[in-house]
Design an enzyme around this catalytic site. Sequence first.
Site, PDB file in Angstrom:
ATOM      1  CB  ILE A 108     -31.268  -8.995   9.401  1.00  0.00           C
ATOM      2  CG1 ILE A 108     -29.770  -9.015   9.056  1.00  0.00           C
ATOM      3  CG2 ILE A 108     -31.531  -8.361  10.760  1.00  0.00           C
ATOM      4  CD1 ILE A 108     -29.173  -7.625   8.879  1.00  0.00           C
ATOM      5  CB  ILE A 139     -32.868 -10.509  15.541  1.00  0.00           C
ATOM      6  CG1 ILE A 139     -32.956  -8.978  15.707  1.00  0.00           C
ATOM      7  CG2 ILE A 139     -31.417 -10.977  15.499  1.00  0.00           C
ATOM      8  CD1 ILE A 139     -32.405  -8.179  14.549  1.00  0.00           C
ATOM      9  CE  LYS A 140     -33.954 -16.313   8.962  1.00  0.00           C
ATOM     10  NZ  LYS A 140     -33.909 -16.652   7.512  1.00  0.00           N
ATOM     11  CB  ILE A 141     -31.671 -16.607  16.996  1.00  0.00           C
ATOM     12  CG1 ILE A 141     -31.399 -15.132  17.320  1.00  0.00           C
ATOM     13  CG2 ILE A 141     -30.814 -17.506  17.877  1.00  0.00           C
ATOM     14  CD1 ILE A 141     -31.744 -14.739  18.751  1.00  0.00           C
TER      15      ILE A 141
END
Length: 372
Positions: A108, A139-141
Amino acid sequence: MTDALKRLSDEGVAIWLDDLSRERITSGGLAELIDQLHVVGVTTNPSIFQKAISQGEGYEQQLTDLAARRVSVEEALRMITTADVRDAADILRPVYEATGGRDGRVSIEVDPRLAHHTRPTVAEARQLAWLVDRPNTLIKIPASLAGLPAITETIATGISVNVTLIFSLERYRQVMDAYLTGLERADAKGLDISRIHSVASFFVSRVDSEIDKRLDALGTEEAAALRGKAALANARLAYQAYEEVIASDRWKALEAKNANVQRPLWASTGVKDPAYPDTLYVTELVAPHTVNTMPEPTLDATADHGKITGDTVRGTYEQARADLDAIEALGISYDEVVRLLEDEGVEKFEKSWTDLLTSTEAELKRLAPKEA
């Protein structure tokens, strides 16, 4: 029908689905893909959620409840998206357990409007990890300049990360460095780094789309002969860079402490030019310890007629470098292209998120209880 996908998995490529919706979750469609098509992970992005929520079914009741509570549109959207990710993570939990946390992951993304701001990105990453509250979340960064220190800090707190929107080889090396630095800081704080995972999402098809457009504009036979070469060359050289890092003393020291390697993930693998085989960015990017996240049409095409012939990456580096050099020699700047693609990638996700905020706000207003 699934023999090609099984062969792909056997070659060390983890098959992830680049899509998620509530209908896919509740209908059993996701579970079916896991059971029948060797899918072992899911990735999402603002565009995927924009499509799912604006066109899909299954959100009415939650939107009605959120409207009754008169929550902000930002809070409503996070409640909706994290609910989908949480449910998908639960469906994939057996895969996560069976692979020791390597797969069974659901990604996400942080609010794309934060892509150029480090501290808010870290804060958002922590908030999303808390909201989803599943160990098999990534967690998408984005791999923007501001994203690099955010990646390091997020990893250093023990949160697993999917680094997204990588287009250039230089930026990919910076991403790998950010991951290793994060692991070193986590280890220095006494965290169990064996529990931290990461993938680096290297985008593929968009590179061909942009460079092919420039080759076509040249209109020469020499330019035409280089169409469809750039994306594969770029990705293959990224894998070479990955191999260099995992052979380094720095990585070996972390590996001795049970650190997990940051796998290259091939993203944007749906073929956009109908002149190319629809499985091009799958069959030609087979290498151990990689992930290929596919939109469902690409997944189906690979299952139906993909030809998996073994490793198609290692041993190609000299030709890959020659292809990129030949493109550069025609006056097409690699640095300019990848910088443009990164900027456009952030802008596209920002637009999708903004569109989703607008449509969600309209739904909340429509469903809001009438004043007494």
